[in-house]
Design a protein around this motif. Structure first.
Motif: not given
Length: 123
Positions: A19-28, A67-77
């Motif tokens: 909760k303290r970390r910034r969220a960021s997309g891995r492949y975004r 594949g990139l969108i799936r990986g990015d959504i998984n990293s955000l989840r």
């Protein structure tokens, strides 16, 4: 006192740190570059070689986008952002629709910004 103060363990500590970390997309950040390269390849192949190879380029690039969108959504989840059922829609639409990758890029930016604001981490 909140109920979290009574919970203990590694999972609770991970949740607090998350909760303290910034969220960021891995492949975004890579998505617009890959989209531009795919657009140029599709245009060149369709102009100089023909429609059949251009369709093959279209299929391959859209598989890559999905594949990139799936990986990015998984990293955000994994970072605690809930996508609900729409994650399946983004992934599925990336296979067939031509402008899903830029739309996802814009939408995920809004989601990440909103999540970081709720975490009070916006600069």
């Amino acid at each position: 006192m909140s109920t979290d103060e009574y919970r203990r363990g590694k999972k609770v500590e991970r949740e607090r740190q998350q909760k303290r970390r910034r969220a960021s997309g891995r492949y975004r950040g890579v998505l617009p570059v890959i989209y531009a390269i795919g657009f140029v390849l599709f245009t060149v192949v369709s102009l100089f070689i023909g429609p059949e190879p251009a369709f093959a380029v279209y299929l391959v690039t859209h598989l890559f986008y999905a594949g990139l969108i799936r990986g990015d959504i998984n990293s955000l989840r994994q970072q605690g952002i809930d996508w609900g059922f729409s994650r399946h829609l983004w992934f599925g639409a990336a296979f067939a629709l031509p402008f899903v990758a830029p739309a996802y890029y814009l939408y995920s930016g809004r989601v990440i910004r909103r999540e970081n604001e709720s975490r009070e981490l916006v600069e």
